[in-house]
Design an enzyme around this catalytic site. Structure first.
Site, PDB file in Angstrom:
ATOM      1  N   LYS A 198      -3.816 -17.029  11.007  1.00  0.00           N
ATOM      2  CA  LYS A 198      -2.678 -17.822  10.509  1.00  0.00           C
ATOM      3  C   LYS A 198      -3.009 -19.325  10.496  1.00  0.00           C
ATOM      4  O   LYS A 198      -2.488 -20.059   9.659  1.00  0.00           O
ATOM      5  CB  LYS A 198      -1.421 -17.501  11.321  1.00  0.00           C
ATOM      6  CG  LYS A 198      -0.909 -16.063  11.082  1.00  0.00           C
ATOM      7  CD  LYS A 198      -0.563 -15.821   9.600  1.00  0.00           C
ATOM      8  CE  LYS A 198       0.095 -14.479   9.341  1.00  0.00           C
ATOM      9  NZ  LYS A 198       0.500 -14.290   7.948  1.00  0.00           N
TER      10      LYS A 198
ATOM     11  N   TYR B 104      -5.206 -13.025  15.632  1.00  0.00           N
ATOM     12  CA  TYR B 104      -4.041 -13.168  14.741  1.00  0.00           C
ATOM     13  C   TYR B 104      -3.759 -14.659  14.527  1.00  0.00           C
ATOM     14  O   TYR B 104      -3.572 -15.109  13.382  1.00  0.00           O
ATOM     15  CB  TYR B 104      -2.811 -12.446  15.309  1.00  0.00           C
ATOM     16  CG  TYR B 104      -1.586 -12.617  14.430  1.00  0.00           C
ATOM     17  CD1 TYR B 104      -1.539 -12.051  13.155  1.00  0.00           C
ATOM     18  CD2 TYR B 104      -0.494 -13.381  14.854  1.00  0.00           C
ATOM     19  CE1 TYR B 104      -0.432 -12.235  12.327  1.00  0.00           C
ATOM     20  CE2 TYR B 104       0.613 -13.552  14.037  1.00  0.00           C
ATOM     21  CZ  TYR B 104       0.646 -12.986  12.779  1.00  0.00           C
ATOM     22  OH  TYR B 104       1.736 -13.166  11.959  1.00  0.00           O
TER      23      TYR B 104
ATOM     24  N   ARG C 242       0.814  -1.228   0.000  1.00  0.00           N
ATOM     25  CA  ARG C 242       0.000   0.000   0.000  1.00  0.00           C
ATOM     26  C   ARG C 242       0.840   1.267   0.000  1.00  0.00           C
ATOM     27  O   ARG C 242       0.460   2.269  -0.581  1.00  0.00           O
ATOM     28  CB  ARG C 242      -0.908   0.013   1.237  1.00  0.00           C
ATOM     29  CG  ARG C 242      -1.994  -1.027   1.232  1.00  0.00           C
ATOM     30  CD  ARG C 242      -2.598  -1.170   2.609  1.00  0.00           C
ATOM     31  NE  ARG C 242      -1.563  -1.497   3.606  1.00  0.00           N
ATOM     32  CZ  ARG C 242      -1.765  -1.544   4.908  1.00  0.00           C
ATOM     33  NH1 ARG C 242      -2.947  -1.283   5.420  1.00  0.00           N
ATOM     34  NH2 ARG C 242      -0.762  -1.864   5.719  1.00  0.00           N
TER      35      ARG C 242
HETATM   36  P1  NDP Z   1       6.193  -5.983   7.936  1.00  0.00           P
HETATM   37  O1  NDP Z   1       5.214  -5.160   8.704  1.00  0.00           O
HETATM   38  O2  NDP Z   1       7.594  -5.527   7.870  1.00  0.00           O
HETATM   39  O3  NDP Z   1       5.661  -6.247   6.469  1.00  0.00           O
HETATM   40  C1  NDP Z   1       4.307  -6.444   6.182  1.00  0.00           C
HETATM   41  C2  NDP Z   1       4.076  -6.156   4.726  1.00  0.00           C
HETATM   42  O4  NDP Z   1       2.694  -6.399   4.407  1.00  0.00           O
HETATM   43  C3  NDP Z   1       4.359  -4.719   4.379  1.00  0.00           C
HETATM   44  O5  NDP Z   1       5.013  -4.659   3.137  1.00  0.00           O
HETATM   45  C4  NDP Z   1       2.978  -4.096   4.274  1.00  0.00           C
HETATM   46  O6  NDP Z   1       3.022  -3.025   3.332  1.00  0.00           O
HETATM   47  C5  NDP Z   1       2.201  -5.277   3.694  1.00  0.00           C
HETATM   48  N1  NDP Z   1       0.758  -5.153   3.896  1.00  0.00           N
HETATM   49  C6  NDP Z   1       0.076  -5.085   5.056  1.00  0.00           C
HETATM   50  N2  NDP Z   1      -1.227  -4.911   4.824  1.00  0.00           N
HETATM   51  C7  NDP Z   1      -1.373  -4.886   3.474  1.00  0.00           C
HETATM   52  C8  NDP Z   1      -2.489  -4.721   2.612  1.00  0.00           C
HETATM   53  N3  NDP Z   1      -3.736  -4.567   3.094  1.00  0.00           N
HETATM   54  N4  NDP Z   1      -2.296  -4.728   1.272  1.00  0.00           N
HETATM   55  C9  NDP Z   1      -1.049  -4.876   0.768  1.00  0.00           C
HETATM   56  N5  NDP Z   1       0.045  -5.041   1.532  1.00  0.00           N
HETATM   57  C10 NDP Z   1      -0.121  -5.041   2.881  1.00  0.00           C
HETATM   58  O7  NDP Z   1       6.121  -7.422   8.629  1.00  0.00           O
HETATM   59  P2  NDP Z   1       6.735  -8.845   8.190  1.00  0.00           P
HETATM   60  O8  NDP Z   1       7.657  -8.708   7.067  1.00  0.00           O
HETATM   61  O9  NDP Z   1       7.218  -9.484   9.428  1.00  0.00           O
HETATM   62  O10 NDP Z   1       5.404  -9.590   7.770  1.00  0.00           O
HETATM   63  C11 NDP Z   1       5.268 -10.308   6.559  1.00  0.00           C
HETATM   64  C12 NDP Z   1       4.412 -11.533   6.809  1.00  0.00           C
HETATM   65  O11 NDP Z   1       5.092 -12.405   7.694  1.00  0.00           O
HETATM   66  C13 NDP Z   1       3.052 -11.257   7.449  1.00  0.00           C
HETATM   67  O12 NDP Z   1       2.080 -12.084   6.837  1.00  0.00           O
HETATM   68  C14 NDP Z   1       3.258 -11.683   8.898  1.00  0.00           C
HETATM   69  O13 NDP Z   1       2.060 -12.073   9.518  1.00  0.00           O
HETATM   70  C15 NDP Z   1       4.204 -12.841   8.711  1.00  0.00           C
HETATM   71  N6  NDP Z   1       4.978 -13.239   9.872  1.00  0.00           N
HETATM   72  C16 NDP Z   1       5.811 -12.352  10.488  1.00  0.00           C
HETATM   73  C17 NDP Z   1       6.530 -12.759  11.587  1.00  0.00           C
HETATM   74  C18 NDP Z   1       7.411 -11.840  12.352  1.00  0.00           C
HETATM   75  O14 NDP Z   1       7.762 -12.180  13.497  1.00  0.00           O
HETATM   76  N7  NDP Z   1       7.830 -10.714  11.792  1.00  0.00           N
HETATM   77  C19 NDP Z   1       6.486 -14.150  12.057  1.00  0.00           C
HETATM   78  C20 NDP Z   1       5.553 -14.963  11.352  1.00  0.00           C
HETATM   79  C21 NDP Z   1       4.856 -14.530  10.281  1.00  0.00           C
HETATM   80  P3  NDP Z   1       2.152  -1.702   3.376  1.00  0.00           P
HETATM   81  O15 NDP Z   1       1.956  -1.323   4.815  1.00  0.00           O
HETATM   82  O16 NDP Z   1       2.972  -0.729   2.592  1.00  0.00           O
HETATM   83  O17 NDP Z   1       0.884  -2.095   2.692  1.00  0.00           O
HETATM   84  C1  8X3 Z   2       4.427 -13.599  14.194  1.00  0.00           C
HETATM   85  C2  8X3 Z   2       4.995 -14.577  15.145  1.00  0.00           C
HETATM   86  O1  8X3 Z   2       5.043 -15.340  17.528  1.00  0.00           O
HETATM   87  O2  8X3 Z   2       5.283 -12.957  17.081  1.00  0.00           O
HETATM   88  O3  8X3 Z   2       3.595 -14.240  13.295  1.00  0.00           O
HETATM   89  O4  8X3 Z   2       3.142 -13.999  16.799  1.00  0.00           O
HETATM   90  S1  8X3 Z   2       4.581 -14.191  16.713  1.00  0.00           S
END
Ligand code: NDP
Ligand code: 8X3
Length: 253
Positions: free
Chosen positions: A158, A154, A36
């Protein structure tokens, strides 16, 4: 790697998605990157182009079903054949008991993590099925394998990603399409800043006292998954920091 292969990565403006874009460029992919925040996507695009990547960057909210349909139906002809889809866009909002939950947080998580992933997949899968080839990688979480205190909604989103990954694999196996679920534990990205609505001190505390994962650890796994032999599918990967044996417990020193 065939230079003409195309990877589409949602949520590529930061964290795991951004690192994945760089990793898949290193494997020779052309890249469709989606998020976004236009300014952040522009920066990622320019960093990739500086390295020589062929990038189509699209500002899109995956929660908007009409906009998602419009985007994928109108891709330029030479960007239509997506070989790899990384459904990564997602977020957590807040940390509270169900009886104390914030309804707009619930909506944001369900709409993005579940419905957004479905909307994008609905657009990309038919082309893969037509070509009898492709690979969908869904980014789940350890929160989709185990529930932790106050993780309720959340975690549910997942768990849904995990179920949809298994369902897609059953449905697409006969069409030569691979489906993989990748489930990270705690990775320091913008994830906790988003979860705590910009409270960077609270977000920083999540990663104190242990060695957390970084986005590149997950990008590395995605690179490995997409570069297996054609007959090999990696169904499921759970990737954790050594100090996080289960979702809700981290050993801190
Ligand atoms: P970030 O917040 O760094 O990245 C999230 C990304 O998702 C951003 O690029 C954001 O971009 C995009 N995003 C969010 N909402 C939307 C939307 N409605 N439309 C389009 N893009 C969207 O977090 P992570 O890199 O950590 O997260 C990536 C994935 O990994 C997620 O699915 C998260 O749940 C998962 N995850 C993360 C973990 C962690 O500990 N970090 C562990 C396990 C899973 P923008 O805001 O510009 O739209
Ligand atoms: C993110 C992992 O453990 O922080 O998906 O919820 S945790």
């Amino acid at each position: 790697m065939d230079q003409s292969k195309i990877a589409c990565i949602t949520g590529a403006s930061s964290g795991i998605g951004e690192a994945t874009a760089h990793a898949l460029f290193s494997l020779g992919f052309r890249l469709i990157i989606i998020a976004r925040r236009a300014d952040r996507l522009e920066k990622v695009t320019s960093d990739l182009q500086t390295k020589g990547a062929d990038v189509l960057s699209i500002v899109l909210d995956v929660r908007d079903s009409k906009a998602v349909e419009n985007t994928f139906q109108n891709l330029p002809n030479d960007w239509k054949s997506i070989d790899v889809l990384v459904n990564n866009a997602g977020l957590a909002q807040g940390l509270s008991k169900v009886y104390d939950g914030n309804l707009s947080h619930w909506d944001a998580m369900i709409d993005t993590n579940v419905k957004g992933l479905l909307y994008v997949s609905r657009q990309v899968l038919p082309g893969m099925i037509e070509r009898q080839s492709g690979h969908v990688i869904n980014i789940g979480s350890i929160a989709g394998k185990e529930v932790y205190d106050k993780g309720n909604v959340y975690c549910s989103t997942k768990f849904a990603v995990d179920a949809l990954t298994k369902a897609m694999r059953i449905e697409t196996a006969e069409h030569g399409v691979k489906v993989t679920g990748i489930h990270p534990g705690a990775a320091e990205t913008e994830f906790s800043i988003v979860r705590f609505e910009g409270d960077s001190e609270r977000a920083k505390a999540v990663y104190q006292g242990f060695e957390n994962l970084v986005a590149e650890d997950i990008a590395d796994a995605i690179s490995w998954v997409v570069s297996r032999k054609p007959h090999v599918n990696i169904n499921d990967l759970v990737i954790m920091p050594q100090a996080q044996a289960v979702a809700g417990v981290i050993v801190r020193k």
